[in-house]
Design an enzyme around this catalytic site. Structure first.
Site: not given
Ligand code: PMP
Length: 408
Positions: A124, A201, A204, A227, A365
């Protein structure tokens, strides 16, 4: 707890009773954010209506209650991820903030000119850009582990990248676009053999896998509350105590100090060392309530149901002629990404929305990943434990209907 049954839990999530464009909502955008159970909403309301106050400051009763609730939520989080100590749980704004915290503190102390930071090609943006900024600043190099046509990491390439110049490996536990579950235990063992710390990270992964930070032996683990059925605006950075003691603070301000004079400030101990300023108190209470809610379910039964639902969805989607999956990893969870012929994902998403079905469309993203597949984006359905097979059938029927309209 009584055996998991989806019919029992749906009533816990008020949004699931809504209608969208005249149809009952089918919410398949759980990868972007999850819905919130009453338990979370009520806990936050209780805080604001019963004991709203600042934490770690007042001697008065309300402030003590707020502090106790804030710290009790931290204990719930520590238990949920099996942290060795509650001091290893730092509140942040979310996954993005947690990655930035490590990039600017660990990175500041340990990453120097000529060093290497390793990420992967399925990250991401929030696990790319902070490292790019750090490497640019320090004159270090960012190396990217490629993945194969199924969306599985090329471990041979990873092994070749490992040498003494590598100062950190930062990887996603589960891909938000392809649903790949990465072999993180193997990756951590390989990195640790060379004394290289690993950050995961977990944005997910946290809602769908049993995350045990001690079993993983991971050095840093990041996730977002929103999430995992909690509120937005708060997240977690787990860090091994030795690292949290060792790395410098993130931001300066109130709460992160022991004493301040103009000559010198003595920092607080972790985790408060990393929590400058008034934190997201109601949100911490909400996150604690979300994890408590999950721990009161039959978690093993719930995970087995999610796995089954994902298998059913993959099988049924496979019956759509024009559908092509993006990512076919053997170990997968959560996100199911696909293309419908050459139709733009946005067009498909809009036609599904007209039928009350919420999916995500776009690059999620993960623009570098889209470039690898030479596509502008995907349609992504991300399922969770409150979804049903009936909803999967609606998705499949909805896509078939959309195909007819788009082919006209
Ligand atoms: N890493 C991953 C794999 C994600 O799916 C996301 C959210 N789509 C994020 C990071 C970022 O999370 P946040 O916007 O809640 O900081």
């Amino acid at each position: 707890p009584k055996p998991f049954n989806v019919a029992d839990v749906r009533g816990d999530f008020p949004v699931l009773q809504t209608y969208v464009n005249g149809a009952p909502l089918v919410y398949f955008d759980n990868g972007a954010t999850t819905q919130k159970p009453w338990a979370v909403l009520r806990a936050m309301e209780d805080y604001y209506t019963g004991y709203n106050s600042n934490v770690h400051r007042g001697v008065h009763t309300l402030s003590q209650q707020a502090t106790a609730a804030y710290e009790a939520a931290r204990e719930t989080i520590a238990k949920y991820i099996n942290a060795a100590s509650v001091h290893e749980v730092v509140y942040t704004k979310g996954t993005t903030d947690s990655v930035n915290l490590v990039a600017s503190t660990y990175g500041k102390k340990y990453v120097k000119e000529g060093d290497v930071v390793i990420i992967s090609a399925m990250e991401h943006h929030s696990n790319i850009v902070p490292w790019q900024m750090l490497c640019e600043d320090k004159g270090a190099t960012l190396k990217v582990i490629p993945f194969d046509e199924n969306g599985e990491l090329r471990m041979d390439a990873f092994k070749e990248m490992l040498d003494e110049r590598v100062k950190l490996v930062s990887l996603t536990h589960v891909s938000n676009t392809m649903g790949t579950i990465n072999p993180v235990k193997e990756i951590i063992a390989l990195a640790h053999a060379l004394n290289i710390p690993v950050m995961l990270d977990g944005a997910q992964a946290i809602a769908h896998l049993a995350v045990d930070v001690q079993d993983l032996d991971v050095d840093f683990y990041a996730f977002s509350s929103h999430k995992i059925y909690g509120p937005t605006g708060i997240g977690v950075l787990y860090g091994k105590e030795k690292w949290l003691n060792d790395i410098p603070p993130y931001q300066g301000g109130g709460d992160m100090i022991k004493t301040v004079t103009f000559a010198k400030t003595i920092y607080n101990d972790p985790p408060l060392k990393f929590e400058a300023g008034t934190p997201a108190i109601a949100e911490s209470v909400g996150l604690g309530a979300a994890l408590q809610y999950l721990m009161e379910l039959d978690l093993a039964g719930m995970r087995a149901y999610e796995h089954h639902l994902n298998q059913v969805a993959l099988e049924k989607l496979r019956t759509i002629d024009e559908l092509r999956f993006i990512g076919n990893a053997k170990e997968r969870n959560g996100a199911i990404s696909f293309m419908i012929g050459n139709h733009h994902p946005t067009d498909v998403g809009e036609l599904l929305d007209q039928q009350g079905i919420a999916v995500r469309t776009g690059h999620h993203c993960t623009q570098p990943l889209m470039d690898i597949f030479c596509i502008p984006g995907t349609v992504r359905a991300s399922l969770t434990f409150y979804n049903t097979e009936e909803e999967v059938d609606k998705l499949v029927a909805g896509i078939k209907k959309a195909v007819i309209m788009l082919n006209k």
